[in-house]
Design an enzyme around this catalytic site. Structure first.
Site, mmCIF file in Angstrom:
data_model
loop_
_atom_site.group_PDB
_atom_site.id
_atom_site.type_symbol
_atom_site.label_atom_id
_atom_site.label_comp_id
_atom_site.label_asym_id
_atom_site.label_seq_id
_atom_site.Cartn_x
_atom_site.Cartn_y
_atom_site.Cartn_z
ATOM 1 N N SER A 292 10.197 -30.294 -5.292
ATOM 2 C CA SER A 292 9.928 -31.345 -4.328
ATOM 3 C C SER A 292 10.289 -32.686 -4.949
ATOM 4 O O SER A 292 10.549 -32.773 -6.153
ATOM 5 C CB SER A 292 8.466 -31.289 -3.895
ATOM 6 N N ILE B 203 7.987 -30.874 -9.370
ATOM 7 C CA ILE B 203 8.109 -31.987 -8.440
ATOM 8 C C ILE B 203 8.559 -33.236 -9.203
ATOM 9 O O ILE B 203 8.275 -33.362 -10.399
ATOM 10 C CB ILE B 203 6.778 -32.214 -7.684
ATOM 11 N N CYS B 204 9.269 -34.112 -8.505
ATOM 12 C CA CYS B 204 9.651 -35.430 -9.017
ATOM 13 C C CYS B 204 10.667 -35.282 -10.158
ATOM 14 O O CYS B 204 11.748 -34.753 -9.958
ATOM 15 C CB CYS B 204 8.401 -36.206 -9.412
ATOM 16 N N ALA B 205 10.341 -35.749 -11.347
ATOM 17 C CA ALA B 205 11.250 -35.650 -12.481
ATOM 18 C C ALA B 205 11.106 -34.337 -13.245
ATOM 19 O O ALA B 205 11.933 -34.020 -14.103
ATOM 20 C CB ALA B 205 11.031 -36.826 -13.434
ATOM 21 N N TYR C 272 13.174 -36.243 -7.787
ATOM 22 C CA TYR C 272 13.111 -37.675 -7.552
ATOM 23 C C TYR C 272 14.531 -38.241 -7.567
ATOM 24 O O TYR C 272 15.379 -37.807 -8.364
ATOM 25 C CB TYR C 272 12.256 -38.334 -8.641
#
Length: 184
Positions: free
Chosen positions: A146, A99-101, A120
């Site tokens: 995500s 998720i994210c980075a 992200y």
């Protein structure tokens, strides 16, 4: 029963890591916080005591989850033992989530080639393979990705579903649908 390792590196995003751990445990799915150290401090100064220390072997787990945050995601990407385990998971068809980075670690491991993913905003510019999609959660084969802190619940519910848990009851019990309707 499925087993999950949520990997914690210094500077991890607390919401992304702890939301996943909380939701999986509510679903009665075995979930360990596996830290690069026993005590790991997130990107917002929250210190967490890991359930176990990463020793280079995640073979006992069915799913590995990489929370984002900086510099946590860079520490994940730059850990050769973790990258080796991600490659092994992918080769075995085992589940991998980021998720994210944290998809930068998936890129480092070479597992995003020809796969759809999300991350992200802006992180996709650091990823030269894979097919970026700006969606809340993207699933492509054994990979689940995500976007960031606000998508952590949707991400966690998706993982519960993949592992055979009752995500619908969790969404209802945690009032997710009251706030977000039927969004993912």
């Amino acid at each position: 029963m499925a087993t999950v390792a949520v990997i914690l590196a210094q500077g991890f995003e607390e919401i992304e890591a702890l939301t996943v751990v909380d939701v999986l445990r509510r679903a009665n799915i075995s979930c360990d916080m596996v830290g690069f150290e026993e005590h790991v401090t997130g990107s917002h100064g929250i210190q967490v005591k890991a359930d176990r220390i990463f020793d280079g072997d995640l073979s006992d787990y069915d799913l590995v989850v990489l929370p984002g945050g900086m510099p946590g995601s860079a520490h994940l990407r730059d850990n050769p033992a973790l990258i080796s385990e991600i490659k092994a998971f992918d080769q075995a068809g085992k589940k991998i989530a980021a998720i994210c980075a944290a998809p930068i670690a998936l890129h480092q491991a070479g597992v995003l080639k020809d796969k759809h993913f999300t991350c992200y905003d802006g992180v996709q510019e650091q990823i030269t393979d894979g097919i970026y999609q700006k969606q809340t959660v993207v699933v492509d084969g054994n990979l689940t990705t995500s976007r960031g802190p606000s998508t952590a619940l949707a991400f966690a519910y998706e993982l519960v579903e993949q592992l055979g848990g009752d995500a619908e009851s969790l969404r209802d019990g945690m009032l997710y649908r009251d706030v977000f309707g039927n969004q993912q």
